[in-house]
Design a protein around this motif. Structure first.
Motif, mmCIF file in Angstrom:
data_model
loop_
_atom_site.group_PDB
_atom_site.id
_atom_site.type_symbol
_atom_site.label_atom_id
_atom_site.label_comp_id
_atom_site.label_asym_id
_atom_site.label_seq_id
_atom_site.Cartn_x
_atom_site.Cartn_y
_atom_site.Cartn_z
ATOM 1 N N THR A 149 12.406 -0.915 -8.105
ATOM 2 C CA THR A 149 12.208 0.266 -8.954
ATOM 3 C C THR A 149 11.282 1.284 -8.307
ATOM 4 O OG1 THR A 149 10.275 -0.651 -10.124
ATOM 5 C CG2 THR A 149 12.470 -1.206 -10.984
ATOM 6 N N GLY A 150 10.601 0.896 -7.226
ATOM 7 C CA GLY A 150 9.685 1.802 -6.554
ATOM 8 C C GLY A 150 8.360 1.929 -7.280
ATOM 9 N N GLY A 151 7.419 2.584 -6.613
ATOM 10 C CA GLY A 151 6.129 2.868 -7.239
ATOM 11 C C GLY A 151 5.193 1.695 -7.324
ATOM 12 N N ASN A 152 5.388 0.653 -6.502
ATOM 13 C CA ASN A 152 4.477 -0.483 -6.531
ATOM 14 C C ASN A 152 3.092 -0.072 -6.029
ATOM 15 O OD1 ASN A 152 3.646 -3.134 -6.938
ATOM 16 N ND2 ASN A 152 5.421 -4.003 -5.902
ATOM 17 N N PHE A 153 2.101 -0.829 -6.406
ATOM 18 C CA PHE A 153 0.717 -0.519 -6.088
ATOM 19 C C PHE A 153 0.464 -0.718 -4.595
ATOM 20 C CE2 PHE A 153 -3.864 -1.539 -6.011
ATOM 21 C CZ PHE A 153 -4.368 -0.516 -6.796
ATOM 22 N N SER B 227 -16.658 -6.457 -0.987
ATOM 23 C CA SER B 227 -15.614 -6.388 -2.018
ATOM 24 C C SER B 227 -14.543 -7.411 -1.661
ATOM 25 C CB SER B 227 -15.014 -4.983 -2.111
ATOM 26 O OG SER B 227 -14.471 -4.561 -0.874
ATOM 27 N N SER B 228 -14.151 -8.222 -2.633
ATOM 28 C CA SER B 228 -13.202 -9.315 -2.395
ATOM 29 C C SER B 228 -11.924 -9.074 -3.195
ATOM 30 C CB SER B 228 -13.831 -10.662 -2.759
ATOM 31 O OG SER B 228 -14.358 -10.643 -4.075
ATOM 32 N N TRP B 229 -10.772 -9.473 -2.599
ATOM 33 C CA TRP B 229 -9.466 -9.050 -3.101
ATOM 34 C C TRP B 229 -8.438 -10.173 -3.012
ATOM 35 C CZ3 TRP B 229 -9.807 -4.028 -4.845
ATOM 36 C CH2 TRP B 229 -10.903 -3.298 -4.381
ATOM 37 N N PRO B 230 -7.352 -10.079 -3.806
ATOM 38 C CA PRO B 230 -6.282 -11.077 -3.737
ATOM 39 C C PRO B 230 -5.347 -10.802 -2.555
ATOM 40 C CG PRO B 230 -5.719 -9.426 -5.368
ATOM 41 C CD PRO B 230 -7.096 -9.066 -4.855
ATOM 42 N N PRO B 231 -4.450 -11.737 -2.247
ATOM 43 C CA PRO B 231 -3.542 -11.535 -1.107
ATOM 44 C C PRO B 231 -2.453 -10.505 -1.361
ATOM 45 C CG PRO B 231 -3.015 -13.584 -2.236
ATOM 46 C CD PRO B 231 -4.299 -13.080 -2.840
ATOM 47 N N MET B 232 -2.124 -10.269 -2.618
ATOM 48 C CA MET B 232 -1.113 -9.278 -2.991
ATOM 49 C C MET B 232 -1.356 -8.886 -4.434
ATOM 50 S SD MET B 232 2.194 -11.843 -3.273
ATOM 51 C CE MET B 232 3.340 -10.591 -3.773
ATOM 52 N N TRP B 233 -0.812 -7.732 -4.830
ATOM 53 C CA TRP B 233 -1.051 -7.242 -6.185
ATOM 54 C C TRP B 233 0.222 -6.576 -6.716
ATOM 55 C CZ3 TRP B 233 -4.255 -8.232 -9.897
ATOM 56 C CH2 TRP B 233 -4.393 -7.349 -10.976
ATOM 57 N N PRO B 234 1.207 -7.375 -7.114
ATOM 58 C CA PRO B 234 2.454 -6.787 -7.618
ATOM 59 C C PRO B 234 2.272 -6.167 -9.001
ATOM 60 C CG PRO B 234 2.529 -9.181 -7.746
ATOM 61 C CD PRO B 234 1.255 -8.839 -7.047
ATOM 62 N N THR B 235 2.703 -4.923 -9.148
ATOM 63 C CA THR B 235 2.619 -4.230 -10.431
ATOM 64 C C THR B 235 3.976 -3.773 -10.946
ATOM 65 O OG1 THR B 235 2.190 -2.158 -9.262
ATOM 66 C CG2 THR B 235 0.270 -3.396 -10.039
ATOM 67 N N ARG B 236 4.960 -3.695 -10.048
ATOM 68 C CA ARG B 236 6.323 -3.319 -10.424
ATOM 69 C C ARG B 236 7.288 -4.087 -9.541
ATOM 70 N NH1 ARG B 236 6.511 1.811 -13.054
ATOM 71 N NH2 ARG B 236 8.693 2.010 -12.461
ATOM 72 N N ARG B 237 8.530 -4.179 -9.993
ATOM 73 C CA ARG B 237 9.548 -4.767 -9.125
ATOM 74 C C ARG B 237 9.836 -3.779 -7.989
ATOM 75 N NH1 ARG B 237 11.266 -9.370 -11.063
ATOM 76 N NH2 ARG B 237 10.986 -9.809 -13.285
ATOM 77 N N PRO B 238 9.836 -4.242 -6.741
ATOM 78 C CA PRO B 238 9.998 -3.327 -5.609
ATOM 79 C C PRO B 238 11.245 -2.456 -5.684
ATOM 80 C CG PRO B 238 9.280 -5.472 -4.846
ATOM 81 C CD PRO B 238 9.577 -5.625 -6.305
ATOM 82 N N THR C 163 6.364 -6.980 -1.714
ATOM 83 C CA THR C 163 5.074 -6.459 -2.178
ATOM 84 C C THR C 163 4.100 -6.466 -1.007
ATOM 85 O OG1 THR C 163 5.400 -7.246 -4.446
ATOM 86 C CG2 THR C 163 3.139 -6.828 -3.744
ATOM 87 N N GLN C 164 3.439 -5.350 -0.814
ATOM 88 C CA GLN C 164 2.555 -5.205 0.334
ATOM 89 C C GLN C 164 1.431 -6.233 0.324
ATOM 90 O OE1 GLN C 164 0.228 -1.575 0.591
ATOM 91 N NE2 GLN C 164 0.785 -1.362 2.747
ATOM 92 N N ARG C 165 1.157 -6.806 1.483
ATOM 93 C CA ARG C 165 0.054 -7.749 1.629
ATOM 94 C C ARG C 165 -1.271 -6.992 1.792
ATOM 95 N NH1 ARG C 165 3.861 -10.378 0.189
ATOM 96 N NH2 ARG C 165 4.548 -12.372 1.068
ATOM 97 N N ALA C 166 -2.334 -7.588 1.304
ATOM 98 C CA ALA C 166 -3.655 -6.981 1.400
ATOM 99 C C ALA C 166 -4.195 -7.092 2.822
ATOM 100 C CB ALA C 166 -4.607 -7.655 0.421
ATOM 101 N N ALA C 167 -5.212 -6.301 3.122
ATOM 102 C CA ALA C 167 -5.839 -6.295 4.441
ATOM 103 C C ALA C 167 -7.341 -6.540 4.310
ATOM 104 C CB ALA C 167 -5.594 -4.964 5.143
ATOM 105 N N SER C 168 -7.934 -7.091 5.371
ATOM 106 C CA SER C 168 -9.382 -7.280 5.462
ATOM 107 C C SER C 168 -9.913 -6.380 6.571
ATOM 108 C CB SER C 168 -9.722 -8.740 5.762
ATOM 109 O OG SER C 168 -9.293 -9.589 4.719
ATOM 110 N N PHE C 169 -11.002 -5.658 6.283
ATOM 111 C CA PHE C 169 -11.529 -4.695 7.250
ATOM 112 C C PHE C 169 -12.958 -4.322 6.875
ATOM 113 C CE2 PHE C 169 -9.097 -2.583 3.941
ATOM 114 C CZ PHE C 169 -9.933 -1.573 3.499
#
Length: 354
Positions: free
Chosen positions: A199-203, A186-197, A253-259
C-alpha cells in the motif's frame, strides 16, 4: 577524565525469546567490544529476550502464546541475567547500556520496556522504564515512570538514555539535556512495520531515527549513539513459519540502522544496517562545549521566567506494604544497586523488586 572516548553500538539479533542464551551472546559481544577498546557498549531496545514485532503482524487475539512466552522470558532487575552482565562489566571495566523486557514481582503478566545502565565497576547506575509504549507496543508492555529520567555521571562522561519513540518526546529529551548530558543513547527495534508494503507509505525508520538523533544532539550539544536491533534468519524463519502470509511485510519493511552523531548532528564513526556486528566511534567530549556558545537551551538560550518544567521521578508501585521491621534480615541490594549485595557476589540473581 580523558576527553576522548571509544564507544560501541551493538547491531545484533537476540537468541529469539531465550533470555539465558541471549545473555550469553551479549557477554560474548561485550568481550569482543572491550578487546577492541570500547569503554561504553550500548545494546538495542529490549535486546533481552527480543523485540515483539509480532504485535505489528497479527491481531492480539492470535498472540496469546507469544505474550505468555515474552512474559516468561522477561528479565528481573535482580535476576541472574543482570547479575551476569554486572559481573562481566566489572571484569572488563566497561560501561554497559542494556535493553531488556523487564518482569515484575508484583504481577506475572506485567512487563516493561526497560533500559539498565551498568557502570564499569558493576554497579547499576540507572534503571529506566519506557514512559509510553508506542503504537502496538501497548499490547505488550505497561507504561513506565519518570524514575529513570536521569543522566549518570561516569568516568567517561555524562550518559543519558531514551528508548525508541521517547526520542520524539521533547520534554523527556529536555529533562536529560538539563542534566548536562554529553552522550545520549537511543535504542531501537530491528524493524518498525506500520503499513503493508504493497500500500506504500511505510515508516522509514532509518530516516526518522537519523532526524531524531541529529535533532537531539544538535539541541543538547551532545554525542549520540543509535543502537538498533537486527533480524537474523532464525527470527525471520520463526515468524514466517507461524504465518507465511507475513513474508511480504517482513522482507519489504526497511531494517533499522546503528550509527553515531556528533554535537552538531553530523554522522561520525561506523554505520551498520544489513549485517550483524558492532559499530564503533570515538567521541571527543570537548566538542560538546563550543556549540553551547550558539544555543544553550538549558542555559542562557532559554527563558526560565516564561517556561517552567517539573519532572516527577517517583518510582510507581502497585501497593505500599507496612510490615513490622524484621531486624534479623538485611536487604540483598541497596537502592544504588551497588556491589554490596551478596547475591551478586555469589553469582545468583536475588529476588528483590525494583
Amino acid at each position: 577524565m580523558s576527553s576522548l572516548v571509544k564507544v560501541a553500538a551493538v547491531h545484533a539479533a537476540p537468541v529469539f525469546l531465550d533470555r539465558a542464551a541471549t545473555t550469553a551472546k551479549a557477554i560474548s559481544i561485550l568481550r569482543e567490544a572491550a578487546n577492541a577498546g570500547a569503554e561504553l557498549v550500548a545494546f538495542p531496545e529490549t535486546y533481552i529476550p527480543a523485540f515483539p514485532v509480532w504485535a505489528a503482524l497479527w491481531a492480539p487475539i492470535d498472540n496469546h502464546d507469544l505474550f505468555t512466552l515474552m512474559a516468561e522470558q522477561s528479565v528481573s532487575l535482580h535476576g541472574p541475567e543482570i547479575a551476569a552482565l554486572r559481573r562481566e562489566a566489572r571484569a572488563l571495566g566497561v560501561i554497559v547500556s542494556m535493553g531488556i523486557s523487564e518482569s515484575s514481582n508484583a504481577s506475572v503478566g506485567a512487563i516493561w520496556n526497560s533500559n539498565v545502565l551498568i557502570g564499569s565497576n558493576g554497579d547499576i547506575l540507572n534503571h529506566h522504564r519506557k514512559l509510553v509504549p508506542t503504537f502496538y507496543e501497548k499490547l505488550v508492555w505497561a507504561a513506565g515512570d519518570g524514575a529513570g529520567l536521569k543522566v549518570s555521571s561516569t568516568p567517561i562522561g555524562r550518559i543519558g538514555n531514551l528508548i525508541c519513540g521517547e526520542n520524539t518526546n521533547p520534554l523527556a529529551r529536555y529533562t536529560l539535556m538539563a542534566q548536562a548530558e554529553q552522550i545520549h543513547i537511543s535504542s531501537w527495534p530491528p524493524m518498525w512495520p506500520t503499513r503493508r508494503p504493497s500500500t506504500g507509505g511505510n515508516f522509514n525508520n532509518v530516516a526518522a531515527n537519523r532526524i531524531r538523533a541529529s535533532a537531539h544532539s544538535f539541541e543538547a550539544k551532545a554525542y549520540g549513539i543509535v543502537t538498533a536491533g537486527y533480524m537474523d534468519a532464525a527470527m525471520r524463519d520463526f515468524l514466517i513459519a507461524r504465518d507465511p502470509s507475513v513474508v511480504e511485510v517482513i522482507d519489504r519493511t526497511q531494517r533499522a540502522a546503528s550509527f553515531f552523531v556528533d554535537p552538531t548532528g553530523e554522522a561520525v564513526g561506523d554505520l551498520l544496517q544489513d549485517q550483524e556486528g558492532i559499530a564503533y566511534a570515538e567521541f571527543d567530549l570537548t566538542r560538546c562545549i563550543e556549540p553551547k556558545q550558539f544555543h544553550d537551551v538549558v542555559g542562557y538560550y532559554n527563558r526560565f521566567d516564561v517556561f517552567d518544567l517539573t519532572v516527577n521521578r517517583k518510582r510507581l508501585k502497585p501497593a505500599t506494604f507496612l510490615d513490622i521491621a524484621d531486624t534479623s534480615t538485611t536487604s540483598e541490594m541497596d537502592e544504588s544497586g551497588s556491589l554490596d549485595d551478596a547475591s551478586f557476589r555469589n553469582g545468583n540473581g536475588g529476588s528483590l523488586d525494583a
